[in-house]
Design a protein around this motif. Structure first.
Motif, PDB file in Angstrom:
ATOM      1  N   LEU A 246      53.579  42.843  39.833  1.00 26.20           N
ATOM      2  CA  LEU A 246      52.687  42.335  40.863  1.00 26.20           C
ATOM      3  C   LEU A 246      52.626  40.816  40.728  1.00 26.20           C
ATOM      4  O   LEU A 246      51.982  40.293  39.825  1.00 26.20           O
ATOM      5  N   PRO A 247      53.323  40.074  41.609  1.00 29.43           N
ATOM      6  CA  PRO A 247      53.327  38.615  41.517  1.00 29.43           C
ATOM      7  C   PRO A 247      51.933  38.037  41.732  1.00 29.43           C
ATOM      8  O   PRO A 247      51.089  38.657  42.391  1.00 29.43           O
ATOM      9  N   PHE A 248      51.714  36.846  41.205  1.00 30.34           N
ATOM     10  CA  PHE A 248      50.404  36.198  41.284  1.00 30.34           C
ATOM     11  C   PHE A 248      49.840  36.177  42.703  1.00 30.34           C
ATOM     12  O   PHE A 248      48.664  36.457  42.913  1.00 30.34           O
ATOM     13  N   HIS A 249      50.673  35.866  43.693  1.00 28.74           N
ATOM     14  CA  HIS A 249      50.154  35.761  45.063  1.00 28.74           C
ATOM     15  C   HIS A 249      49.676  37.108  45.613  1.00 28.74           C
ATOM     16  O   HIS A 249      49.069  37.155  46.680  1.00 28.74           O
ATOM     17  N   GLN A 250      49.896  38.202  44.870  1.00 27.20           N
ATOM     18  CA  GLN A 250      49.411  39.516  45.291  1.00 27.20           C
ATOM     19  C   GLN A 250      48.261  40.037  44.424  1.00 27.20           C
ATOM     20  O   GLN A 250      47.808  41.168  44.605  1.00 27.20           O
ATOM     21  N   TRP A 251      47.773  39.204  43.490  1.00 27.42           N
ATOM     22  CA  TRP A 251      46.679  39.647  42.627  1.00 27.42           C
ATOM     23  C   TRP A 251      45.420  39.983  43.418  1.00 27.42           C
ATOM     24  O   TRP A 251      44.559  40.701  42.936  1.00 27.42           O
TER      25      TRP A 251
ATOM     26  N   ARG B  55      37.523  40.516  39.504  1.00 30.07           N
ATOM     27  CA  ARG B  55      38.403  39.375  39.750  1.00 30.07           C
ATOM     28  C   ARG B  55      37.632  38.338  40.548  1.00 30.07           C
ATOM     29  O   ARG B  55      36.650  38.656  41.209  1.00 30.07           O
ATOM     30  N   THR B  56      38.119  37.100  40.477  1.00 28.11           N
ATOM     31  CA  THR B  56      37.508  36.034  41.259  1.00 28.11           C
ATOM     32  C   THR B  56      37.901  36.202  42.725  1.00 28.11           C
ATOM     33  O   THR B  56      38.880  36.885  43.052  1.00 28.11           O
ATOM     34  N   HIS B  57      37.131  35.554  43.608  1.00 26.77           N
ATOM     35  CA  HIS B  57      37.385  35.649  45.046  1.00 26.77           C
ATOM     36  C   HIS B  57      38.805  35.196  45.396  1.00 26.77           C
ATOM     37  O   HIS B  57      39.476  35.818  46.220  1.00 26.77           O
ATOM     38  N   ASP B  58      39.283  34.127  44.744  1.00 25.92           N
ATOM     39  CA  ASP B  58      40.631  33.620  45.032  1.00 25.92           C
ATOM     40  C   ASP B  58      41.716  34.337  44.221  1.00 25.92           C
ATOM     41  O   ASP B  58      42.898  34.028  44.345  1.00 25.92           O
ATOM     42  N   ALA B  59      41.324  35.305  43.401  1.00 20.83           N
ATOM     43  CA  ALA B  59      42.236  36.124  42.596  1.00 20.83           C
ATOM     44  C   ALA B  59      43.047  35.323  41.580  1.00 20.83           C
ATOM     45  O   ALA B  59      44.078  35.774  41.114  1.00 20.83           O
ATOM     46  N   SER B  60      42.569  34.142  41.200  1.00 23.91           N
ATOM     47  CA  SER B  60      43.281  33.349  40.190  1.00 23.91           C
ATOM     48  C   SER B  60      42.966  33.835  38.775  1.00 23.91           C
ATOM     49  O   SER B  60      43.683  33.506  37.827  1.00 23.91           O
ATOM     50  N   VAL B  61      41.906  34.623  38.637  1.00 24.17           N
ATOM     51  CA  VAL B  61      41.501  35.188  37.347  1.00 24.17           C
ATOM     52  C   VAL B  61      41.029  36.616  37.601  1.00 24.17           C
ATOM     53  O   VAL B  61      40.351  36.886  38.590  1.00 24.17           O
ATOM     54  N   PHE B  62      41.423  37.531  36.692  1.00 25.46           N
ATOM     55  CA  PHE B  62      40.823  38.864  36.726  1.00 25.46           C
ATOM     56  C   PHE B  62      40.571  39.318  35.297  1.00 25.46           C
ATOM     57  O   PHE B  62      41.120  38.771  34.342  1.00 25.46           O
ATOM     58  N   TRP B  63      39.662  40.265  35.149  1.00 23.17           N
ATOM     59  CA  TRP B  63      39.266  40.756  33.836  1.00 23.17           C
ATOM     60  C   TRP B  63      39.721  42.194  33.673  1.00 23.17           C
ATOM     61  O   TRP B  63      39.690  42.981  34.622  1.00 23.17           O
ATOM     62  N   VAL B  64      40.147  42.524  32.455  1.00 24.20           N
ATOM     63  CA  VAL B  64      40.672  43.849  32.142  1.00 24.20           C
ATOM     64  C   VAL B  64      39.962  44.394  30.909  1.00 24.20           C
ATOM     65  O   VAL B  64      39.865  43.698  29.887  1.00 24.20           O
ATOM     66  N   TRP B  65      39.459  45.630  31.028  1.00 28.27           N
ATOM     67  CA  TRP B  65      39.003  46.374  29.847  1.00 28.27           C
ATOM     68  C   TRP B  65      40.251  46.995  29.234  1.00 28.27           C
ATOM     69  O   TRP B  65      40.930  47.795  29.870  1.00 28.27           O
ATOM     70  N   LEU B  66      40.581  46.581  28.017  1.00 28.92           N
ATOM     71  CA  LEU B  66      41.792  47.064  27.358  1.00 28.92           C
ATOM     72  C   LEU B  66      41.627  48.499  26.881  1.00 28.92           C
ATOM     73  O   LEU B  66      40.533  48.910  26.454  1.00 28.92           O
ATOM     74  N   ASP B  67      42.718  49.250  26.967  1.00 24.69           N
ATOM     75  CA  ASP B  67      42.728  50.626  26.465  1.00 24.69           C
ATOM     76  C   ASP B  67      42.453  50.633  24.963  1.00 24.69           C
ATOM     77  O   ASP B  67      42.729  49.659  24.254  1.00 24.69           O
ATOM     78  N   GLY B  68      41.945  51.735  24.481  1.00 21.42           N
ATOM     79  CA  GLY B  68      41.712  51.895  23.050  1.00 21.42           C
ATOM     80  C   GLY B  68      40.497  51.156  22.538  1.00 21.42           C
ATOM     81  O   GLY B  68      40.397  50.897  21.336  1.00 21.42           O
ATOM     82  N   GLY B  69      39.586  50.763  23.435  1.00 25.12           N
ATOM     83  CA  GLY B  69      38.363  50.089  23.008  1.00 25.12           C
ATOM     84  C   GLY B  69      38.599  48.712  22.416  1.00 25.12           C
ATOM     85  O   GLY B  69      37.843  48.255  21.560  1.00 25.12           O
ATOM     86  N   ARG B  70      39.659  48.022  22.878  1.00 26.00           N
ATOM     87  CA  ARG B  70      40.003  46.718  22.306  1.00 26.00           C
ATOM     88  C   ARG B  70      39.306  45.558  22.992  1.00 26.00           C
ATOM     89  O   ARG B  70      39.651  44.407  22.774  1.00 26.00           O
TER      90      ARG B  70
ATOM     91  N   GLU C  82      48.813  31.102  32.786  1.00 24.45           N
ATOM     92  CA  GLU C  82      49.228  31.413  31.424  1.00 24.45           C
ATOM     93  C   GLU C  82      50.664  31.926  31.321  1.00 24.45           C
ATOM     94  O   GLU C  82      51.086  32.323  30.260  1.00 24.45           O
ATOM     95  N   GLY C  83      51.415  31.957  32.406  1.00 19.17           N
ATOM     96  CA  GLY C  83      52.742  32.567  32.358  1.00 19.17           C
ATOM     97  C   GLY C  83      52.625  34.072  32.229  1.00 19.17           C
ATOM     98  O   GLY C  83      53.363  34.710  31.492  1.00 19.17           O
ATOM     99  N   THR C  84      51.692  34.632  32.950  1.00 16.71           N
ATOM    100  CA  THR C  84      51.355  36.047  32.849  1.00 16.71           C
ATOM    101  C   THR C  84      52.172  36.895  33.814  1.00 16.71           C
ATOM    102  O   THR C  84      52.375  36.521  34.957  1.00 16.71           O
ATOM    103  N   THR C  85      52.617  38.057  33.331  1.00 15.43           N
ATOM    104  CA  THR C  85      53.277  39.047  34.170  1.00 15.43           C
ATOM    105  C   THR C  85      52.368  40.270  34.230  1.00 15.43           C
ATOM    106  O   THR C  85      51.843  40.704  33.205  1.00 15.43           O
ATOM    107  N   VAL C  86      52.191  40.806  35.440  1.00 14.13           N
ATOM    108  CA  VAL C  86      51.326  41.966  35.639  1.00 14.13           C
ATOM    109  C   VAL C  86      52.132  43.060  36.335  1.00 14.13           C
ATOM    110  O   VAL C  86      52.867  42.787  37.283  1.00 14.13           O
ATOM    111  N   TRP C  87      51.990  44.283  35.847  1.00 14.18           N
ATOM    112  CA  TRP C  87      52.612  45.443  36.472  1.00 14.18           C
ATOM    113  C   TRP C  87      51.521  46.440  36.846  1.00 14.18           C
ATOM    114  O   TRP C  87      50.517  46.557  36.146  1.00 14.18           O
TER     115      TRP C  87
END
Length: 95
Positions: free
Chosen positions: A21-26, A52-67, A76-81
């Motif tokens: 999922l490219p950044f412009h589709q977050w 996620r923020t309104h402009d989708a430049s930042v989103f928050w994730v609850w990590l699996d496994g209670g992390r 950050e050079g982030t890749t999202v799938w």
């Protein structure tokens, strides 16, 4: 036992990696979506979108496994799938 190469990413067995999922589709990400995230070529992180923020430049994730919860920034050079199929949790329960 099979040896991994030092920097070979680990893809959790309970997810199919799915489409990138490219950044412009977050902006499509919504609370409850399962995601796989990799920052700067590091370890793959799996979890569920919390917000996620309104402009989708930042989103928050609850990590699996209670992390915990992490913020994901575009610069950050982030890749999202978005995992394909119906992912299951680490315990084998439907996600």
């Amino acid at each position: 036992m099979t040896q991994r190469k030092r920097h070979e990413p680990i893809v959790p067995s309970f997810h199919d990696k799915g489409d990138e999922l490219p950044f412009h589709q977050w902006g499509q990400l919504e609370e409850g979506h399962n995601v796989i995230v990799q920052r700067d070529g590091g370890t793959l992180l799996t979890g569920v979108v919390d917000d996620r923020t309104h402009d989708a430049s930042v989103f928050w994730v609850w990590l699996d496994g209670g992390r915990g919860r992490v913020a994901i920034y575009a610069q950050e050079g982030t890749t999202v799938w978005v995992p394909s199929g119906k992912p299951e949790s680490a315990t084998g329960e439907p996600g």
